[in-house]
Design an enzyme around this catalytic site. Structure first.
Site, mmCIF file in Angstrom:
data_model
loop_
_atom_site.group_PDB
_atom_site.id
_atom_site.type_symbol
_atom_site.label_atom_id
_atom_site.label_comp_id
_atom_site.label_asym_id
_atom_site.label_seq_id
_atom_site.Cartn_x
_atom_site.Cartn_y
_atom_site.Cartn_z
ATOM 1 N N ASP A 183 0.820 -1.211 0.000
ATOM 2 C CA ASP A 183 0.000 0.000 0.000
ATOM 3 C C ASP A 183 0.853 1.260 0.000
ATOM 4 O O ASP A 183 2.078 1.211 0.157
ATOM 5 C CB ASP A 183 -0.925 0.005 1.219
ATOM 6 C CG ASP A 183 -2.029 -1.047 1.105
ATOM 7 O OD1 ASP A 183 -2.355 -1.437 -0.028
ATOM 8 O OD2 ASP A 183 -2.537 -1.468 2.167
ATOM 9 N N TYR A 211 7.582 -10.038 6.134
ATOM 10 C CA TYR A 211 7.448 -8.598 6.366
ATOM 11 C C TYR A 211 8.108 -8.253 7.696
ATOM 12 O O TYR A 211 8.088 -9.048 8.643
ATOM 13 C CB TYR A 211 5.977 -8.192 6.435
ATOM 14 C CG TYR A 211 5.332 -7.912 5.103
ATOM 15 C CD1 TYR A 211 5.259 -6.613 4.600
ATOM 16 C CD2 TYR A 211 4.784 -8.944 4.352
ATOM 17 C CE1 TYR A 211 4.651 -6.348 3.379
ATOM 18 C CE2 TYR A 211 4.177 -8.702 3.129
ATOM 19 C CZ TYR A 211 4.119 -7.392 2.657
ATOM 20 O OH TYR A 211 3.524 -7.142 1.437
#
Length: 240
Positions: free
Chosen positions: A50, A109
């Site tokens: 994002d 991540y």
């Protein structure tokens, strides 16, 4: 020739990784670089990030003309045509069947926080959290490991048929003066990691508990709905 690229980028300069009508995405810039080399190809990212989310190990594949056989030369030329906020680190030939998204087995991540005040130079790359309780976070983060229905840890826009995800590892550790949340899973829902981290930060602050996390993880009660800032989040590695 199907080719795999490993790249990094500063997400604060883009409206996300996937192509945007306004041209302000990582994929837009990659396409522009390829076009400047007279290469017309489709870019297939391993997954979307994002707006304001960074990457140190994003992967994409693209089919190249056969005359681009010198991949080191191609990497150097692409980096000259790309903004400094996007860097190509590795280029490899792969099989024609390789698909960077569908063939990915695990995605890693990391989310970075610090107890030190942020500066004008790092405020978009790490998040300040005062009074970090390592023990409390380490105990709570383990609850994410395993197969769970993460419906209460997603933002609208996720595929409703795929709320169930497997988290292979979730840990919290310190590296120098940086604290790191690390997650390894097969895939993620939109804003899932930021919501998971946001919950852990609330536990660290004493505003929520491990018991609250279990209630939400088991979909018994939707307690916390605010994601952590995107600035601290990095797509670190994709395994195939």
């Amino acid at each position: 020739m199907n080719t795999k690229f490993t790249i990094s980028y500063d997400g604060t300069l883009y409206q996300g990784s996937q192509i945007q009508p306004n041209g302000k995405s990582v994929e837009n810039k990659l396409q522009e670089a390829f076009i400047s080399l007279n290469i017309k190809t489709k870019i297939v990212l391993s997954g979307r990030t994002d707006k304001d989310v960074h990457a140190t190990g994003q992967v994409f594949n693209a089919v190249l003309p056969s005359y681009w056989s010198d991949l080191e030369k191609l990497k150097a030329i692409l980096n000259r045509h790309l903004p400094l906020s996007i860097r190509v680190h590795k280029v490899d030939f792969v099989s024609d069947e390789f698909h960077s998204r569908f063939h990915a087995k695990r995605r890693v991540y990391r989310y970075l926080i610090t107890s030190k005040p942020v500066t004008a130079f790092n405020s978009k790359y790490i998040i300040h959290v005062s009074n970090i309780d390592e023990k409390k976070i380490k105990e709570a983060i383990k609850l994410y490991i395993g197969v769970h229905d993460f419906e209460y840890f997603h933002k609208k826009g996720s595929d409703k048929e795929k709320f169930i995800k497997e988290v292979f590892d979730a840990c919290f550790y310190k590296y120098k003066d940086i604290y790191v949340f690390k997650f390894v899973a097969n895939s993620y829902l939109r804003s899932q990691i930021r919501l998971m981290v946001g919950f852990l930060i609330k536990i660290n602050e004493g505003k929520l508990t491990k018991e609250d996390l279990l209630l939400q993880l088991n979909k018994q009660k939707h307690i916390h709905k605010t994601p952590a800032s995107p600035y601290g989040l990095y797509l670190a590695k994709v395994y195939y």
